[in-house]
Design an enzyme around this catalytic site. Sequence first.
Site, mmCIF file in Angstrom:
data_model
loop_
_atom_site.group_PDB
_atom_site.id
_atom_site.type_symbol
_atom_site.label_atom_id
_atom_site.label_comp_id
_atom_site.label_asym_id
_atom_site.label_seq_id
_atom_site.Cartn_x
_atom_site.Cartn_y
_atom_site.Cartn_z
ATOM 1 N N HIS A 91 0.762 -1.423 0.150
ATOM 2 C CA HIS A 91 0.158 0.024 -0.136
ATOM 3 C C HIS A 91 0.808 1.372 0.224
ATOM 4 O O HIS A 91 0.653 2.297 -0.911
ATOM 5 C CB HIS A 91 -1.054 -0.131 1.397
ATOM 6 N N GLU A 92 1.832 1.170 0.710
ATOM 7 C CA GLU A 92 2.704 2.458 1.003
ATOM 8 C C GLU A 92 3.411 2.634 -0.242
ATOM 9 O O GLU A 92 3.940 3.769 -0.640
ATOM 10 C CB GLU A 92 3.459 2.567 2.164
ATOM 11 N N HIS A 124 1.827 4.637 -2.847
ATOM 12 C CA HIS A 124 2.011 6.122 -2.783
ATOM 13 C C HIS A 124 3.280 6.514 -3.007
ATOM 14 O O HIS A 124 3.527 7.509 -3.880
ATOM 15 C CB HIS A 124 1.862 6.496 -1.130
ATOM 16 N N HIS A 177 3.467 7.137 -6.983
ATOM 17 C CA HIS A 177 2.616 8.176 -7.185
ATOM 18 C C HIS A 177 3.697 9.351 -7.223
ATOM 19 O O HIS A 177 3.449 10.209 -8.092
ATOM 20 C CB HIS A 177 1.466 8.444 -6.415
#
Length: 683
Positions: free
Chosen positions: A469-470, A473, A476
Amino acid sequence: MTEANPFLAPSTLPFEVPDFTAISEEHFLPAFEAGMAEQLVEVEGIVSSGEATFENTVVALERSGRTLDRVARVFFTRVGAHTSPRIQEIEAEVAPKLAAHRDAIGLDPGLFARLDALHERRDELDLDPESLRLLERHHRDAVRAGARLGPAEQERLRALNSELSTLSTEFGSRLLAGANASAVHVTDPARLDGLSADAISAAAGAAKDRGYDDGYLITLILPTEQPVLASLTDRSLREEVFRASTARGSHPGPHDTRGIVRRLVALRAERARLLGYPDHASYVIDDATAGTAEAAGRMLADLVPAAVANADTEAAELAEIARADLGDEPLRPWDHAFYAERVRRERFAVDGALLRPYLELERVIHDGVFRAAGRLYGLEFTERIDLPAYHPDVRYWEVAEADGTVLGLFGADLWARATKRGGAWMNSLVSQSSLLGQRPVVMNTANLVKPAPGEPALLTLDEVRTLFHEFGHALHGLFSAVAYPTFSGTSVPRDFVEFPSQVNEMWLEDPEILASFARHHETGEPMPSELLTAALAARGYGEGQATTEYLAASLLDQAWHTIAPDEAPQTDDEVLAFETAALERAGVAHPLVPPRYRTTYFNHVFAGGYSAAYYSYIWAEVLDADTVAWFGEQTDPLRERGDRFRRELLSKGGAVDPMEAYRTFRGTDPRIEHLLRRRGLAA
């Protein structure tokens, strides 16, 4: 401020990585003061630079504040990941100064007059789409900051912003100290029955690190439910851990956050009214993809009946299973995870403890997280041990494209410690911008339990999911390809920012990726297929609880931020009463499923950037589930699908309207059906 201060000029290290060998805590405050003064001079120069043009106003504003940006990025990285008494003192001093500085720029009448004039004739300026959006962004930000208010209203706004910044800082400091103080010390090793040998070893190490002469320390993570509750057989210890978790910030003393909450919500409500909004939630969500607080609240409310019904069904089943142990004693919240884990073992033939030997950290990182990024985007990772960091636990990897072009730098700070706030997050030490010639340096920070020296770091499946999940980010931020720093990376609406990270979780369950990283840490043997199949099947069990606890926190956030200024509790004792009433009113006051975060330790909304926006996770999950379906529907090679996702969404940052970009990517609006099926809320 002397020339020796390392924040005065860009770092000369690769990627402009801050030179932590040259940075001391005493550099921060003078660098902040110099950076703020420097930017005010720059803004004064913009205001006096003749007739307003896009270049001498908007672009000049983008270029301003570089010293302040450098020191702020490093300082607030330290605040979250490696604080100290001196850092906390500086934060308390600088927070209201930064609020005043933002107001000095946002409320500067000369600057707003230039932005307003340019905005009025924006269609005549022949701007490219990103530049036009930047002008509109700066103008909207100024209006939302109060640029159109009268002098008296602006003066009150400045006072509100100053106090709000101080209160949020104090909430975070009290919560960290309170979490550390609430850790449960155990002296009898028999009470740790159910924990794995490495978990017990880590608890012993935590006790030693915190200064205990003997015993074991169960440290607390940020959410209400603590992972050990699924394993501990000692019911009294489960209760002790649960009560320590849920009591954080709720009792008189130095760690009490109730008074801060009361004042925060009242001031936020007053500020919203001053700016022309009915409440703080309306102010926040007006700048998000949801558009209105009513839309966000309606989406949450629509999910409640099915989620609570599922939670009730699960609770009844667990109570029946627990009867053999508990007799007539009712099931309690501290029993829920323990018996849910038993169901997973018995129904799905999977024991979470049996998975951990196959989930070793280094293999998860290299053969899981990094390998997935390689398959999807062609990325390659090379560890850089030559670059300085703020703590010995921090590691860096250089990230390159398939053709060898260096993209940026990825850093990871994964171990829990007393100087780090709870949770997991991504931030940028350097943000990508072609205007400034900067490549991204992004960080992932987590709170994994550090193993004893020489022992492997074995993870739970949820911890592996957090790493994926991290890293979503991080991608991104790494893939950002914008001109202006305002739009860089994750600088998107709050209810869109979780979308790329949630999509990246899908690769945890990809058969090829799983086969690569899910291997026994001693033998290298792959996780048995039956164990893997059972683990994935078991994931769906407990969705009622998971969705209900999330919805409860989201609806609690909305309740606090849709009140009028005079509706805030007047005494500390009324804070939890407000919480109880709000949960009951929303239909999520479940006796066995407390909110994921209760008010007094809801860091996201009272110290982080998620006030009135905790709904963002499930709002973004609609896009996520729809995108996962898209990946499954497409027949193009995986790299082509990945490149399209990167090109049309991840690279854009805030330079385009995110929902327009999504429709271009998907060809349609997102459909909620995929989320409902994933969450077990629809057939």
